[in-house]
Design an enzyme around this catalytic site. Structure first.
Site: not given
Length: 640
Positions: A24, A47, A142
């Protein structure tokens, strides 16, 4: 790794307890999967980060994960647990079914979100998460649309904080100032790029402003340019605005309140930027729509997260294949020095030219003529071995292995492959006393191989590092030899584009006088071939101003002239050009501003100074031709 509890439940910290369902999310060194936790049946996001592609210690990663696991805020993603499996870091977190704002825009809103109320609703939630993060004395580093995730109700969560930063190295010092180079170029604050005085949470404010422009336009400013040019434009240009980033000079459709938010964030001087708490008090964020408004307008007719990920993956692969071939696909922001170094070579002899390979029949049979010995060196795109040519009574040579991707049957790729073979056929015919001869080239299923003559003394770079500054007469003679080599290449319509002391090898003549021989870096001339997984990288201090640009057609023979001047400077100074710069960004900025290396002012020989200055002129058209260089007083009287 710490185990996190959810009520009385302890999340397992072993991979066997998680069933990976489908991808995903896709990143440079990580992949995100939807998974099922077998212990409780909950769907989660996992992750998986490849630790081999990071440059920090595992202890630092553990420390940062411990910090973020304690964060609790409605607009920050919840991390459950994390652990190591072989060379991978697994991060288990809540599953957000909406996916990222970036991939939603890419799918349904390629030109940006037209609804200012929708943008305000998203940005306010992001800002609330940033306020919490900054109050806890953390920096995200970020902030961008791809790190803004949505649940099915339209609630925004900031993801990829902490871990993404620390994986690239470093922590805040005692002054609350970061010293590392982390972030994505388009969203990166100027002070992060420069790494001169460090940076603090104000770097997130800049990224927030860029993200606001991204939501409005569908992309970040300068997104179409390669990373190095983005850095230059960010440092040199005025901060972007809604007016300057709208495509085709269209008139801005957004309110003055929104424009004020962006301009307040995008101040080049960090001290002039507003804090996240003060930004939240702006009138633009008063009375914004709720999360159900976000869900209603973003999720309408939206494909599934799995389908969107598949499409994005295909688009990214297509863009990567069509991107500027001069920019390495795995370009990192630490800019390691990866030039291969070959040492300890035995003395070789002149090798006669071998028959060139046939364009349509490059079989691996040619490789049978050579015996591969020990590895001599490895670089960013190839491995070099000692070898023996069995056809010439055991003549010592060097073998070069360049990994290639699986071959494609697409017509365009087949045509490029034919052009590649045609070019390499010409390379095998090049013969010059100061160019390393390519003897044979052949392909296997996994790699392109080529054999070259042996230079027994190592590189000019090693010579300078070992012996320091070179005598002026020796520098003149080697400069003359390199100029003749470049003249020969240019006469055969070849621009080297990678001339530096690491690509110049030394060999001993019978009278023990060292001569130089330029490596014919064939990979620079086959850069368009899509099968090559890695590509060579020029040494940063040798890049000419035009090499920072995004237009390959701007390369000319004058690019090699620039690099020749830098080689002479390194010979006379005893160190690489721009050694006063701490990093590539500082070099990039000095070059783009037309500032010469400080070492040039210390060159005592006036003719050498004039020679170098003419070669490294900012404007390619003002540099001398190779023919003019051969007549330059500095080298004209040198003994070949």
């Amino acid at each position: 790794m710490p185990e996190n509890k959810q009520g009385d439940f302890v999340w397992p910290n072993e991979a066997q307890y998680y069933e990976l369902l489908h991808e995903i999310g896709i990143g440079a060194s990580a992949t995100v999967w939807e998974a099922v936790c077998k212990a409780n049946g909950d769907h989660v996001a996992v992750k998986i980060v490849n630790l081999d592609e990071t440059n920090t210690s595992l202890d630092e990663v553990r420390k940062e994960i411990k910090v973020i696991s304690r964060c609790s805020h409605p607009n920050i993603i919840t991390y459950y647990t994390s652990f190591i499996k072989e060379n991978e870091l697994w991060l288990v977190m809540e599953l957000l079914e909406g996916g990222s704002v970036y991939d939603i825009m890419r799918t349904n809103f390629p030109n940006g979100l037209q609804d200012e109320d929708l943008i305000a609703a998203i940005l306010k939630q992001v800002l609330q998460g940033m306020c919490y993060f900054h109050e806890c004395l953390h920096i995200h580093r970020d902030i961008k649309a791809s790190n803004l995730l949505l649940d099915k109700h339209g609630n925004v969560r900031i993801a990829d904080f902490g871990v993404s930063a620390i994986i690239n190295g470093g922590f805040m010092d005692r002054r609350g100032v970061r010293q590392t180079f982390v972030g994505t170029p388009c969203w990166m604050a100027p002070e992060v790029m420069e790494q001169v005085t460090g940076y603090d949470y104000k770097a997130d404010i800049w990224s927030f402003g860029i993200t606001a422009l991204e939501l409005a336009n569908g992309h970040a400013p300068f997104a179409k340019y390669p990373p190095m040019k983005v850095l230059l434009m960010t440092l040199q240009n005025e901060p972007p605005t809604l007016e300057t980033t709208l495509a085709g000079g269209k008139k801005s459709r957004f309110s003055s309140k929104f424009k004020e938010v962006i301009s307040t964030c995008l101040k080049k001087e960090p001290k002039e930027r507003i804090t996240s708490a003060k930004l939240l008090e702006k009138s633009f964020f008063k009375g914004v729509k709720k999360s159900d408004y976000v869900a209603k307008h973003l999720f309408n007719k939206l494909p599934s997260l799995q389908e969107r990920t598949r499409r994005v993956k295909e688009q990214l692969e297509a863009e990567k294949a069509a991107s500027d071939p001069r920019i390495p696909a795995s370009m990192g922001w630490d800019f390691p020095d990866e030039e291969e170094e070959v040492t300890g070579l035995a003395e070789g002899t002149e090798t006669p030219a071998a028959a060139p390979p046939v364009v349509d029949a490059w079989h691996s049979d040619v490789g049978a003529h050579y015996t591969k010995g020990q590895e001599a060196g490895a670089g960013s795109y190839k491995i070099v071995y000692h070898g023996v040519d069995n056809r010439n009574t055991g003549l010592a040579i060097m073998l070069h292995e360049v990994p290639i991707k699986a071959q494609s049957t697409e017509d365009e790729d087949v045509e490029k492959r034919a052009q590649l073979h045609e070019f390499l056929d010409r390379v095998t015919k090049l013969r010059h006393p100061h160019i390393i001869s390519v003897l044979d080239i052949w392909e296997t299923a996994e790699a392109l191989w080529y054999a070259t003559e042996l230079c027994e003394t190592g590189s000019l770079q090693t010579y300078v590092e070992t012996n320091g500054p070179t005598h002026i007469d020796t520098a003149r003679r080697w400069a003359l030899q390199l100029a003749h080599a470049l003249q020969y290449l240019h006469a055969h319509s070849i621009i080297h584009r990678n001339v530096n002391t690491a690509e110049v090898l030394l060999r001993t003549k019978q009278d023990k006088v060292l001569d130089v021989a330029l490596c014919e870096e064939i990979l620079w001339n086959i850069r368009d071939d899509p099968r090559f997984a890695l590509r060579p990288k020029q040494r940063d201090s040798y890049l000419s101003p035009e090499q920072y640009d995004d237009t390959a057609e701007k390369y000319t023979e004058k690019t090699d002239v620039y690099s020749l001047g830098m080689v002479v400077l390194e010979l006379l100074s005893g160190g690489p050009p721009y050694s006063e710069c701490k990093n590539t960004i500082m070099i990039c900025r000095r070059v783009s501003q037309g500032k010469t290396p400080q070492a040039l002012d210390a060159v005592e020989d006036s003719l050498a100074q004039l020679f170098i200055r003419s070669c490294i002129n900012q404007q390619p058209g003002n540099r001398p031709t190779i023919e003019a260089i051969l007549q330059d007083p500095f080298i004209a009287g040198a003994v070949p």
